[in-house]
Design a protein around this motif. Structure first.
Motif, PDB file in Angstrom:
ATOM      1  N   GLU A  54       0.812  -1.210   0.000  1.00 23.74           N
ATOM      2  CA  GLU A  54       0.000   0.000   0.000  1.00 23.74           C
ATOM      3  C   GLU A  54       0.853   1.271   0.000  1.00 23.74           C
ATOM      4  OE1 GLU A  54      -0.274  -2.455   2.183  1.00 23.74           O
ATOM      5  OE2 GLU A  54      -2.161  -3.419   1.572  1.00 23.74           O
ATOM      6  N   PHE A  55       2.107   1.144   0.428  1.00 25.52           N
ATOM      7  CA  PHE A  55       2.952   2.326   0.572  1.00 25.52           C
ATOM      8  C   PHE A  55       3.179   3.025  -0.762  1.00 25.52           C
ATOM      9  CE2 PHE A  55       6.989   4.595   0.888  1.00 25.52           C
ATOM     10  CZ  PHE A  55       6.814   5.300   2.071  1.00 25.52           C
ATOM     11  N   THR A  56       3.320   2.252  -1.836  1.00 29.18           N
ATOM     12  CA  THR A  56       3.624   2.838  -3.143  1.00 29.18           C
ATOM     13  C   THR A  56       2.384   3.053  -4.001  1.00 29.18           C
ATOM     14  OG1 THR A  56       4.055   0.631  -4.058  1.00 29.18           O
ATOM     15  CG2 THR A  56       5.937   1.843  -3.161  1.00 29.18           C
ATOM     16  N   ASP A  57       1.212   2.826  -3.445  1.00 30.28           N
ATOM     17  CA  ASP A  57      -0.022   2.977  -4.215  1.00 30.28           C
ATOM     18  C   ASP A  57      -0.514   4.414  -4.272  1.00 30.28           C
ATOM     19  OD1 ASP A  57      -0.161   0.350  -4.876  1.00 30.28           O
ATOM     20  OD2 ASP A  57      -1.572  -0.218  -3.298  1.00 30.28           O
ATOM     21  N   SER A  58      -0.013   5.250  -3.390  1.00 33.77           N
ATOM     22  CA  SER A  58      -0.494   6.627  -3.340  1.00 33.77           C
ATOM     23  C   SER A  58       0.601   7.546  -2.819  1.00 33.77           C
ATOM     24  CB  SER A  58      -1.733   6.734  -2.440  1.00 33.77           C
ATOM     25  OG  SER A  58      -1.432   6.288  -1.131  1.00 33.77           O
ATOM     26  N   GLU A  59       0.329   8.824  -2.867  1.00 34.23           N
ATOM     27  CA  GLU A  59       1.313   9.828  -2.459  1.00 34.23           C
ATOM     28  C   GLU A  59       1.588   9.761  -0.965  1.00 34.23           C
ATOM     29  OE1 GLU A  59       1.876  14.701  -2.731  1.00 34.23           O
ATOM     30  OE2 GLU A  59       0.276  13.666  -3.825  1.00 34.23           O
ATOM     31  N   GLU A  85       6.513  13.602   6.423  1.00 28.73           N
ATOM     32  CA  GLU A  85       6.544  12.957   7.732  1.00 28.73           C
ATOM     33  C   GLU A  85       6.630  11.440   7.600  1.00 28.73           C
ATOM     34  OE1 GLU A  85       4.447  15.321   6.817  1.00 28.73           O
ATOM     35  OE2 GLU A  85       5.234  16.968   8.058  1.00 28.73           O
ATOM     36  N   GLU A  86       5.902  10.897   6.632  1.00 26.64           N
ATOM     37  CA  GLU A  86       5.931   9.447   6.419  1.00 26.64           C
ATOM     38  C   GLU A  86       7.301   8.984   5.946  1.00 26.64           C
ATOM     39  OE1 GLU A  86       1.517   8.008   5.128  1.00 26.64           O
ATOM     40  OE2 GLU A  86       2.432   9.550   3.863  1.00 26.64           O
ATOM     41  N   LEU A  87       7.956   9.791   5.114  1.00 29.15           N
ATOM     42  CA  LEU A  87       9.309   9.438   4.671  1.00 29.15           C
ATOM     43  C   LEU A  87      10.308   9.542   5.812  1.00 29.15           C
ATOM     44  CD1 LEU A  87      10.372   8.514   1.876  1.00 29.15           C
ATOM     45  CD2 LEU A  87       8.043   9.368   1.879  1.00 29.15           C
ATOM     46  N   ASP A  88      10.086  10.494   6.735  1.00 37.38           N
ATOM     47  CA  ASP A  88      10.933  10.575   7.930  1.00 37.38           C
ATOM     48  C   ASP A  88      10.811   9.284   8.737  1.00 37.38           C
ATOM     49  OD1 ASP A  88      12.040  13.083   7.535  1.00 37.38           O
ATOM     50  OD2 ASP A  88      10.389  14.119   8.539  1.00 37.38           O
ATOM     51  N   GLU A  89       9.601   8.797   8.851  1.00 34.50           N
ATOM     52  CA  GLU A  89       9.366   7.555   9.594  1.00 34.50           C
ATOM     53  C   GLU A  89      10.044   6.379   8.905  1.00 34.50           C
ATOM     54  OE1 GLU A  89       5.184   7.095  10.001  1.00 34.50           O
ATOM     55  OE2 GLU A  89       4.943   8.848  11.311  1.00 34.50           O
ATOM     56  N   VAL A  90      10.007   6.361   7.578  1.00 34.64           N
ATOM     57  CA  VAL A  90      10.661   5.283   6.830  1.00 34.64           C
ATOM     58  C   VAL A  90      12.160   5.294   7.088  1.00 34.64           C
ATOM     59  CG1 VAL A  90      11.300   4.511   4.508  1.00 34.64           C
ATOM     60  CG2 VAL A  90       8.927   5.086   5.016  1.00 34.64           C
ATOM     61  N   GLU A  91      12.762   6.484   7.002  1.00 35.75           N
ATOM     62  CA  GLU A  91      14.204   6.583   7.222  1.00 35.75           C
ATOM     63  C   GLU A  91      14.587   6.153   8.628  1.00 35.75           C
ATOM     64  OE1 GLU A  91      15.511  10.489   6.164  1.00 35.75           O
ATOM     65  OE2 GLU A  91      15.601  10.002   4.026  1.00 35.75           O
ATOM     66  N   GLN A  92      13.783   6.545   9.612  1.00 39.23           N
ATOM     67  CA  GLN A  92      14.084   6.151  10.991  1.00 39.23           C
ATOM     68  C   GLN A  92      13.937   4.645  11.151  1.00 39.23           C
ATOM     69  OE1 GLN A  92      15.350   8.125  13.517  1.00 39.23           O
ATOM     70  NE2 GLN A  92      15.678   6.046  14.349  1.00 39.23           N
ATOM     71  N   ASP A 119      13.621  13.814  -0.056  1.00 42.18           N
ATOM     72  CA  ASP A 119      13.179  14.823  -1.009  1.00 42.18           C
ATOM     73  C   ASP A 119      13.099  14.250  -2.421  1.00 42.18           C
ATOM     74  OD1 ASP A 119      13.126  16.635   1.063  1.00 42.18           O
ATOM     75  OD2 ASP A 119      15.164  17.355   0.680  1.00 42.18           O
ATOM     76  N   ASP A 120      14.072  13.410  -2.764  1.00 40.80           N
ATOM     77  CA  ASP A 120      14.106  12.777  -4.078  1.00 40.80           C
ATOM     78  C   ASP A 120      12.873  11.899  -4.272  1.00 40.80           C
ATOM     79  OD1 ASP A 120      14.970  11.986  -6.545  1.00 40.80           O
ATOM     80  OD2 ASP A 120      16.872  11.157  -5.865  1.00 40.80           O
ATOM     81  N   TYR A 121      12.556  11.118  -3.257  1.00 39.44           N
ATOM     82  CA  TYR A 121      11.396  10.220  -3.318  1.00 39.44           C
ATOM     83  C   TYR A 121      10.100  11.033  -3.445  1.00 39.44           C
ATOM     84  CZ  TYR A 121       8.293   6.320  -2.200  1.00 39.44           C
ATOM     85  OH  TYR A 121       7.327   5.360  -2.257  1.00 39.44           O
ATOM     86  N   LEU A 122       9.952  12.051  -2.613  1.00 34.34           N
ATOM     87  CA  LEU A 122       8.732  12.847  -2.621  1.00 34.34           C
ATOM     88  C   LEU A 122       8.492  13.510  -3.976  1.00 34.34           C
ATOM     89  CD1 LEU A 122       9.080  14.569   0.881  1.00 34.34           C
ATOM     90  CD2 LEU A 122       7.328  12.909   0.230  1.00 34.34           C
ATOM     91  N   SER A 123       9.552  13.902  -4.652  1.00 34.41           N
ATOM     92  CA  SER A 123       9.421  14.603  -5.919  1.00 34.41           C
ATOM     93  C   SER A 123       9.044  13.685  -7.079  1.00 34.41           C
ATOM     94  CB  SER A 123      10.739  15.313  -6.265  1.00 34.41           C
ATOM     95  OG  SER A 123      11.010  16.322  -5.325  1.00 34.41           O
ATOM     96  N   HIS A 124       9.284  12.384  -6.921  1.00 35.37           N
ATOM     97  CA  HIS A 124       9.076  11.466  -8.044  1.00 35.37           C
ATOM     98  C   HIS A 124       8.158  10.296  -7.725  1.00 35.37           C
ATOM     99  CE1 HIS A 124      12.966  13.479  -8.933  1.00 35.37           C
ATOM    100  NE2 HIS A 124      12.499  13.477 -10.163  1.00 35.37           N
ATOM    101  N   GLN A 125       7.511  10.308  -6.570  1.00 32.78           N
ATOM    102  CA  GLN A 125       6.769   9.132  -6.149  1.00 32.78           C
ATOM    103  C   GLN A 125       5.570   8.805  -7.041  1.00 32.78           C
ATOM    104  OE1 GLN A 125       4.556   9.559  -2.384  1.00 32.78           O
ATOM    105  NE2 GLN A 125       5.165  11.706  -2.368  1.00 32.78           N
TER     106      GLN A 125
END
Length: 219
Positions: free
Chosen positions: A77-82, A86-93, A133-139
Motif C-alpha cells: 500500500e505504501f507505493t499505491d499513493s502519495e 513525515e511518512e518518509l521521515d518515519e521510513v528513514e528512521q 526529497d528525491d522520493y517525494l518529488s518522483h513518487q
C-alpha cells in the motif's frame, strides 16, 4: 571518476543498451562502504522492479554485503499513493532502526527531447541531496499511469544515499544513464546493473576492484 574509463570498459562488454551520460561523486567522500543496503527501484512496471531489485541484490550478496529489496521492506500500500514528508521521515528512521546504512535508489524517467533533457541534467545542483526529497518529488511514478509517453530512449538515475547514524542523510553518488531501445527488459536490466556496478567500483563505493594480490590467491 573519469567517465571515459567506464565508456572504454563498456567497449569490452559488447553492445550495451545502457550508456553512462554523467555521474557525480560527493567530493568529501573517498571510499564508502556499507553493511546493509536498501535497493529501491522506482517504476510502475512491477515485473521490471522485481527483476531489477532481485538482480541488484545478488550483486551485493556476491560481495558479502547484506542488501534487501524495497519490495520486501515497503508495504504494498505504501507505493499505491502519495506519501508525506513525515511518512518518509518515519521510513528513514525505521531503516536506521533495522541497521540499514545506505540506500541505492534507481528511478526511470523519460524525455521527448533528449537534447533539452540533457541540458537540464547538466546542473547537478538542481538535484535533491536527500533520499526523502528525491522520493517525494518522483513518487507519482508508482501510481500515475500517464507519467510516461512512448519513448525510444529512456533516462534513468541511480543514486547512493548514506543514512548513517549521527550523520545527515547525504548523497554519496549519482549516475545518469540512457537506456536505448528497451525491447528486452531482462537484457536491459542486466546491462544497466553491470554499468552501475562498474561505475561504483571505479569510484570505490561499496563495490571495490580486486587487487593483483587478491586475484593471485584465487589461482
Amino acid at each position: 571518476m573519469n567517465k571515459a574509463l567506464i565508456l572504454v570498459a563498456l567497449l569490452f562488454m559488447g553492445c550495451s543498451s545502457a550508456e553512462l551520460v554523467d555521474n557525480w561523486k560527493n567530493p568529501d567522500i573517498v571510499i564508502f562502504d556499507a553493511n546493509k543496503v536498501l535497493i529501491v527501484g522506482m517504476t510502475s512496471n512491477s515485473k521490471a522492479q522485481k527483476e531489477f531489485e532481485t538482480k541488484m541484490k545478488k550483486q551485493f550478496s556476491n560481495r558479502g554485503v547484506e542488501a534487501m529489496r524495497s519490495l520486501d521492506v515497503f508495504d504494498v500500500e505504501f507505493t499505491d499513493s502519495e506519501r508525506s514528508e513525515e511518512e518518509l521521515d518515519e521510513v528513514e528512521q525505521s531503516l536506521l532502526d533495522k541497521d540499514f546504512d545506505a540506500i541505492l535508489f534507481t528511478k526511470i524517467l523519460g524525455s521527448e527531447n533528449k537534447e533539452n533533457f540533457r541540458k537540464e541534467m547538466i546542473d547537478i545542483n538542481r538535484y535533491h541531496d536527500k533520499f526523502k526529497d528525491d522520493y517525494l518529488s518522483h513518487q507519482d511514478i508508482y501510481y500515475d499511469e500517464n507519467y510516461y509517453d512512448e519513448y525510444k530512449v529512456y533516462h534513468a538515475e541511480t543514486s547512493l544515499y548514506c543514512i548513517c547514524v549521527g550523520k545527515e542523510r547525504e548523497l554519496i553518488w549519482r549516475g545518469i544513464i540512457d537506456i536505448t531501445d528497451p525491447s528486452n527488459i531482462k537484457s536491459v536490466i542486466d546491462d544497466y546493473i553491470e554499468l552501475v556496478v562498474l561505475a561504483m567500483e571505479e569510484q570505490d563505493l561499496i563495490f571495490h576492484k580486486e587487487t593483483d594480490e587478491e586475484d593471485s590467491t584465487k589461482l
